[in-house]
Design a protein around this motif. Structure first.
Motif, PDB file in Angstrom:
ATOM      1  N   ALA A  88      11.772   4.907  -0.529  1.00 46.09           N
ATOM      2  CA  ALA A  88      12.718   3.687  -0.569  1.00 46.09           C
ATOM      3  C   ALA A  88      12.632   2.890   0.706  1.00 46.09           C
ATOM      4  CB  ALA A  88      14.290   4.426  -0.803  1.00 46.09           C
ATOM      5  N   GLU A  89      12.272   3.335   1.819  1.00 51.77           N
ATOM      6  CA  GLU A  89      12.397   2.662   3.069  1.00 51.77           C
ATOM      7  C   GLU A  89      10.775   1.516   2.962  1.00 51.77           C
ATOM      8  OE1 GLU A  89      11.559   3.182   7.895  1.00 51.77           O
ATOM      9  OE2 GLU A  89      12.216   4.905   6.583  1.00 51.77           O
ATOM     10  N   ALA A  90       9.896   2.128   2.304  1.00 49.93           N
ATOM     11  CA  ALA A  90       8.884   1.297   2.161  1.00 49.93           C
ATOM     12  C   ALA A  90       9.135   0.209   1.124  1.00 49.93           C
ATOM     13  CB  ALA A  90       7.539   1.924   1.489  1.00 49.93           C
ATOM     14  N   ALA A  91       9.812   0.508   0.078  1.00 51.94           N
ATOM     15  CA  ALA A  91      10.246  -0.554  -0.979  1.00 51.94           C
ATOM     16  C   ALA A  91      11.177  -1.478  -0.327  1.00 51.94           C
ATOM     17  CB  ALA A  91      10.754   0.321  -2.158  1.00 51.94           C
ATOM     18  N   GLY A  92      12.025  -1.050   0.364  1.00 57.94           N
ATOM     19  CA  GLY A  92      13.020  -2.146   1.150  1.00 57.94           C
ATOM     20  C   GLY A  92      12.205  -3.028   2.177  1.00 57.94           C
ATOM     21  N   GLY A  93      11.349  -2.248   2.817  1.00 60.54           N
ATOM     22  CA  GLY A  93      10.550  -3.194   3.631  1.00 60.54           C
ATOM     23  C   GLY A  93       9.797  -4.092   2.894  1.00 60.54           C
ATOM     24  N   LEU A  94       9.361  -3.666   1.739  1.00 59.73           N
ATOM     25  CA  LEU A  94       8.207  -4.807   1.221  1.00 59.73           C
ATOM     26  C   LEU A  94       8.955  -5.758   0.445  1.00 59.73           C
ATOM     27  CD1 LEU A  94       5.802  -5.526  -0.476  1.00 59.73           C
ATOM     28  CD2 LEU A  94       6.502  -3.972  -2.282  1.00 59.73           C
ATOM     29  N   ALA A  95      10.528  -5.437  -0.136  1.00 55.62           N
ATOM     30  CA  ALA A  95      11.331  -6.416  -0.736  1.00 55.62           C
ATOM     31  C   ALA A  95      11.591  -7.509   0.362  1.00 55.62           C
ATOM     32  CB  ALA A  95      12.558  -5.768  -1.161  1.00 55.62           C
ATOM     33  N   MET A  96      11.886  -6.924   1.800  1.00 56.19           N
ATOM     34  CA  MET A  96      12.524  -7.785   2.738  1.00 56.19           C
ATOM     35  C   MET A  96      11.287  -8.751   3.158  1.00 56.19           C
ATOM     36  SD  MET A  96      14.883  -9.139   4.305  1.00 56.19           S
ATOM     37  CE  MET A  96      16.285  -8.406   4.215  1.00 56.19           C
ATOM     38  N   ALA A  97      10.039  -8.061   3.296  1.00 58.83           N
ATOM     39  CA  ALA A  97       8.895  -8.902   3.880  1.00 58.83           C
ATOM     40  C   ALA A  97       8.701  -9.965   2.751  1.00 58.83           C
ATOM     41  CB  ALA A  97       7.716  -8.171   3.833  1.00 58.83           C
ATOM     42  N   LYS A  98       8.947  -9.812   1.581  1.00 55.27           N
ATOM     43  CA  LYS A  98       8.629 -10.682   0.348  1.00 55.27           C
ATOM     44  C   LYS A  98       9.707 -11.922   0.673  1.00 55.27           C
ATOM     45  CE  LYS A  98       5.993  -8.208  -3.029  1.00 55.27           C
ATOM     46  NZ  LYS A  98       5.999  -7.616  -4.464  1.00 55.27           N
ATOM     47  N   VAL A  99      10.710 -11.395   0.868  1.00 56.07           N
ATOM     48  CA  VAL A  99      11.778 -12.436   1.200  1.00 56.07           C
ATOM     49  C   VAL A  99      11.407 -13.521   2.059  1.00 56.07           C
ATOM     50  CG1 VAL A  99      14.481 -12.934   1.941  1.00 56.07           C
ATOM     51  CG2 VAL A  99      13.826 -11.445   0.297  1.00 56.07           C
ATOM     52  N   LYS A 148       0.915  -1.280   0.137  1.00 58.02           N
ATOM     53  CA  LYS A 148      -0.167  -0.113  -0.085  1.00 58.02           C
ATOM     54  C   LYS A 148       0.952   1.561  -0.201  1.00 58.02           C
ATOM     55  CE  LYS A 148      -3.932  -2.003   2.751  1.00 58.02           C
ATOM     56  NZ  LYS A 148      -4.553  -1.977   3.927  1.00 58.02           N
ATOM     57  N   LEU A 149       1.741   1.050   0.831  1.00 57.45           N
ATOM     58  CA  LEU A 149       2.792   2.369   0.946  1.00 57.45           C
ATOM     59  C   LEU A 149       3.473   2.683  -0.480  1.00 57.45           C
ATOM     60  CD1 LEU A 149       4.276   1.673   4.375  1.00 57.45           C
ATOM     61  CD2 LEU A 149       2.637   3.540   3.883  1.00 57.45           C
ATOM     62  N   VAL A 150       3.962   1.615  -1.002  1.00 61.23           N
ATOM     63  CA  VAL A 150       4.730   1.626  -2.225  1.00 61.23           C
ATOM     64  C   VAL A 150       3.612   2.294  -3.483  1.00 61.23           C
ATOM     65  CG1 VAL A 150       6.028   0.407  -3.952  1.00 61.23           C
ATOM     66  CG2 VAL A 150       6.470   0.017  -1.836  1.00 61.23           C
ATOM     67  N   ASP A 151       2.654   1.611  -3.319  1.00 56.27           N
ATOM     68  CA  ASP A 151       1.478   2.253  -4.510  1.00 56.27           C
ATOM     69  C   ASP A 151       1.364   3.462  -4.182  1.00 56.27           C
ATOM     70  OD1 ASP A 151       1.504  -0.436  -5.467  1.00 56.27           O
ATOM     71  OD2 ASP A 151      -0.575  -0.920  -4.334  1.00 56.27           O
ATOM     72  N   ALA A 152       1.060   4.134  -3.024  1.00 54.29           N
ATOM     73  CA  ALA A 152       0.749   5.411  -2.701  1.00 54.29           C
ATOM     74  C   ALA A 152       1.979   6.411  -3.072  1.00 54.29           C
ATOM     75  CB  ALA A 152       0.360   5.561  -1.182  1.00 54.29           C
ATOM     76  N   ASN A 153       3.258   5.806  -2.759  1.00 53.48           N
ATOM     77  CA  ASN A 153       4.432   6.678  -3.142  1.00 53.48           C
ATOM     78  C   ASN A 153       5.636   5.572  -3.667  1.00 53.48           C
ATOM     79  OD1 ASN A 153       6.705   8.469  -3.252  1.00 53.48           O
ATOM     80  ND2 ASN A 153       6.736   8.616  -1.120  1.00 53.48           N
ATOM     81  N   PRO A 154       5.637   5.616  -5.018  1.00 52.75           N
ATOM     82  CA  PRO A 154       6.716   4.499  -5.439  1.00 52.75           C
ATOM     83  C   PRO A 154       8.329   4.865  -5.261  1.00 52.75           C
ATOM     84  CG  PRO A 154       5.131   4.978  -7.050  1.00 52.75           C
ATOM     85  CD  PRO A 154       4.874   5.838  -6.023  1.00 52.75           C
ATOM     86  N   ALA A 155       8.434   6.272  -4.586  1.00 55.41           N
ATOM     87  CA  ALA A 155       9.711   6.826  -4.476  1.00 55.41           C
ATOM     88  C   ALA A 155       9.928   6.721  -2.983  1.00 55.41           C
ATOM     89  CB  ALA A 155       9.744   8.187  -4.852  1.00 55.41           C
TER      90      ALA A 155
END
Length: 308
Positions: free
Chosen positions: A206-217, A197-204
């Motif tokens: 970086a902290e949310a993108a990193g959190g999403l990537a690690m959560a997916k791992v 949700k955070l990445v969709d709201a703001n693709p820029a």
């Protein structure tokens, strides 16, 4: 550098130490003092431990008389405490002046570093190491803590004491709280959804993108049979799915360089869609670690070499 498993608690008998009679811990005198460094005494030991309820505390035991090199380790950890901007508070314990604390913690020798998370002490390292190795080791510790939902920061100390009205509460951006709460509860699907949700709201972000990537791992490696996965990767070295799963397992276990090297080699060996799939997966792992991390910079250079 000797590292003990981060999840194993150490045995510390605090019964002989006095609780503080009020007042904040003092900054470490002389070299090594910083905004996130305190000198630990018997009177302040308990309050320093209690500050670990909201964010990581490191205790470094050193002795100018018994091992002068241990002082440099304490100074380097002080430097890194400022560099990490409050992700940990460093408590410096000079065992020459505070032998009772060393006895209570039952340190085997100096130097000795203990990590304290939510009041639980855990042995971390007991060797002098270059500051670059310390930085890498602490980065790994932070990554492991983040997967457990421990992401708080300490407030900077002013002249050794918290600023007026500062009770060292955890500083958490409320936007990330639902995802972090889900991680802390072991709800990986929920954490992925919240970070998405955070990445969709703001693709820029970086902290949310990193959190999403690690959560997916963590989501992909949940309930995976480690031995079976590694055997499958060994049997099928060019199978992208088998190799990326082991890379994820390496990431989840903190073996970042191994994960990157595996996928760079896979990119080098494959072509077409398989190569693109491996490359995309590796970029996701880069995001999980953070683009400013030296290991990511090194990994990107290796990837570029493999591609071209």
């Amino acid at each position: 550098m000797t590292q003990q498993p981060f999840s194993r608690p150490g045995a510390v008998d605090l019964s002989a130490l006095k609780r503080p009679a009020g007042g904040a811990p003092a900054t470490a005198p002389g070299a090594g003092a910083g905004s996130y460094t305190v000198a630990v005494t018997e009177a302040t030991f308990q309050s320093v431990l209690e500050s670990s309820m909201n964010a990581l505390v490191l205790l470094v035991f050193y002795s100018p008389s018994q091992m002068p090199a241990s002082v440099q380790l304490a100074d380097d950890l002080s430097t890194l405490a400022d560099e990490f901007e409050g992700k940990y508070l460093l408590g410096r314990v000079d065992i020459d002046t505070a032998p009772q604390i060393a006895q209570a913690v039952q340190i085997p020798s100096v130097p000795f570093v203990v990590a304290v998370v939510q009041g639980r002490p855990m042995p971390l390292l007991q060797d002098v190491a270059p500051i670059d190795e310390l930085r890498a080791a602490l980065t790994q510790v932070m990554e492991q803590l983040a997967t457990q939902g421990v992401t708080g920061r300490h407030q900077p100390l002013a002249n050794g004491a918290p600023a007026a009205g500062d009770d060292e509460e955890e500083v958490v951006d409320p936007r990330y709280a639902p995802a972090q709460d889900a991680l802390a509860a072991g709800d990986l699907d929920g954490a992925v959804a919240e970070y998405q949700k955070l990445v969709d709201a703001n693709p820029a972000d970086a902290e949310a993108a990193g959190g999403l990537a690690m959560a997916k791992v963590l989501q992909r490696t949940q309930s995976v049979d480690l031995q079976a996965a590694r055997q499958a990767a060994a049997d099928r070295p060019d199978d992208v799915d088998a190799q990326t799963l082991v890379a994820d397992l390496d990431m989840a276990g903190g073996h970042v360089d191994d994960a990157f090297a595996r996928l760079v080699d896979l990119v080098r060996r494959t072509t077409g869609e398989e190569r693109d799939k491996a490359r995309t997966h590796l970029l996701g792992l880069f995001a999980a670690v953070g683009n400013d991390d030296p290991r990511v910079l090194k990994g990107r250079q290796a990837l570029a070499s493999a591609l071209f």
